[in-house]
Design a protein around this motif. Structure first.
Motif, short mmCIF file in Angstrom:
data_model
loop_
_atom_site.label_atom_id
_atom_site.label_comp_id
_atom_site.label_asym_id
_atom_site.label_seq_id
_atom_site.Cartn_x
_atom_site.Cartn_y
_atom_site.Cartn_z
N GLU A 105 0.83 -1.21 0.00
CA GLU A 105 0.00 0.00 0.00
C GLU A 105 0.87 1.26 0.00
N SER A 109 1.28 3.43 -3.72
CA SER A 109 0.62 4.74 -3.73
C SER A 109 1.59 5.88 -3.44
N ALA A 111 2.85 6.75 -0.67
CA ALA A 111 2.30 7.45 0.50
C ALA A 111 3.36 7.59 1.58
N ALA A 114 0.89 4.11 5.81
CA ALA A 114 -0.11 3.10 5.43
C ALA A 114 -0.76 2.57 6.70
N HIS A 134 -10.73 0.98 1.51
CA HIS A 134 -9.50 0.79 0.75
C HIS A 134 -9.34 1.95 -0.22
N LYS A 135 -8.51 2.92 0.17
CA LYS A 135 -8.29 4.08 -0.69
C LYS A 135 -7.08 4.86 -0.18
N THR A 136 -6.54 5.69 -1.07
CA THR A 136 -5.47 6.60 -0.70
C THR A 136 -6.07 7.99 -0.56
N LYS A 192 0.19 12.01 1.55
CA LYS A 192 -0.79 10.97 1.20
C LYS A 192 -0.76 9.86 2.25
N ALA A 194 -2.20 5.87 2.74
CA ALA A 194 -2.81 4.70 2.11
C ALA A 194 -3.57 3.90 3.17
N ASN A 196 -5.96 0.59 3.94
CA ASN A 196 -6.59 -0.68 3.59
C ASN A 196 -6.96 -1.32 4.92
#
Length: 322
Positions: A105, A109, A111, A114, A134-136, A192, A194, A196
């Motif tokens: 993740e 991404s 990021a 996570a 489940h997204k960034t 960012k 991430a 999940n």
């Protein structure tokens, strides 16, 4: 150099340590070092750490004087060689693919952080499975989800961090609920995040007897952390400000519940002011969508009588313990 440094503070956990460490060494993602920080443990925990280091070259052990969870985490951060950092508490355990998921993740991404989900584990009870996010997202979106606390929690342990986040940040030593003190500062350094929220971390709750549970004034640091966070988040928009205030109210509920569970209300002079503060927030609590129906019922009972509220609290504790 390795990809991940996993830091585990160890103190008086000889009963739980084997399950914890074995779950980390069994990870499907293998490019990691495991830093076991023996925080002056008086039992066999320190010796067990050394035994693991002799069996597996990925294990490093630090022995230090007792300084508490934050001190142990900070000692691990200071010597970590990984590009990313993770934390596991030594009485918990993790799914075999937790770090594989978090690594995928955070790298895919690009990021800074996570996050996965947590199972709350109570003796004799099946863990509750939650819906998956489940997204960034941006740091502010992640902050709102963490403040709301339904699927994404504030805990340090279900996350993988870009190492640079801790370049100038450490956990506050001597503080209770240290995760709550640093989460806003951590997210402010992120671009960012991430998410999940598949539940990969097993958080073990050791419930004390209702009759023997003690109350410590250190519990008030939970409220302190969220009051500090609320001040930091002023001007962040209505949704985040409301969620931050909800967290302050939630912290006051948690402390008040612990006071009543320990039958300590007569010994804790702040009990009256806690009840007064919550009563002043009655309509905010009733309107807020994050508070559960049970919590709103309990709050209504507190408006009528502290003894009625205490009965509600003790009943909830008995249901968890049974």
């Amino acid at each position: 150099m390795c990809e991940i440094s996993i830091i585990v503070p160890v103190y008086k956990v000889e009963k739980y340590l084997e399950k914890c460490v074995d779950s980390i060494l069994a990870q499907t993602f293998t490019d990691f070092e495991l830093i076991l920080v023996d925080d002056g443990s008086p039992d066999r925990s320190g010796a067990m750490c050394d035994e693991y280091a002799q069996k597996d070259s990925r294990v490093r052990v630090i022995h230090k004087e007792n300084g508490g969870l934050s001190s142990a985490r900070n000692a691990g951060i200071d010597v970590a060689k990984g590009r990313y950092l993770g934390f596991v508490d030594s009485d918990d355990y993790i799914a075999a693919d937790m770090y594989e998921l978090l690594y995928q993740e955070i790298t895919q991404s690009q990021a800074d952080l996570a996050i996965c989900g947590i199972y709350d584990v109570y003796e004799g009870k099946d863990p509750v499975t939650k819906s998956v996010i489940h997204k960034t997202v941006s740091a502010d979106e992640a902050l709102l989800l963490i403040l709301q606390g339904n699927n994404i929690s504030v805990h340090a342990v279900n996350k993988l961090y870009r190492r640079e986040l801790f370049q100038n940040l450490r956990y506050p030593e001597g503080k209770y609920h240290e995760d709550s003190f640093v989460i806003v500062d951590l997210l402010e350094m992120c671009q960012k995040v991430a998410i999940n929220s598949q539940q990969k971390y097993f958080y073990y709750h050791r419930l004390g007897s209702i009759n023997t549970e003690k109350f410590s004034d250190k519990q008030f640091e939970f409220i302190e952390a969220w009051e500090i966070n609320e001040r930091k988040l002023k001007g962040k928009g209505q949704a985040i400000e409301a969620a931050a205030h909800q967290r302050v109210c939630f912290a006051k509920f948690m402390v008040l519940d612990k006071i009543f569970s320990a039958n300590a209300e007569k010994q804790v002079p702040q009990t009256k002011s806690l009840i007064k503060d919550l009563r002043q927030n009655y309509f905010f609590i009733l309107r807020d969508p994050i508070f559960t129906k049970n919590r709103k019922i309990a709050m209504t009972s507190l408006m009528f009588s502290r003894s009625l509220y205490k009965k509600f609290v003790l009943l909830q504790r008995q249901q968890l313990a049974s």
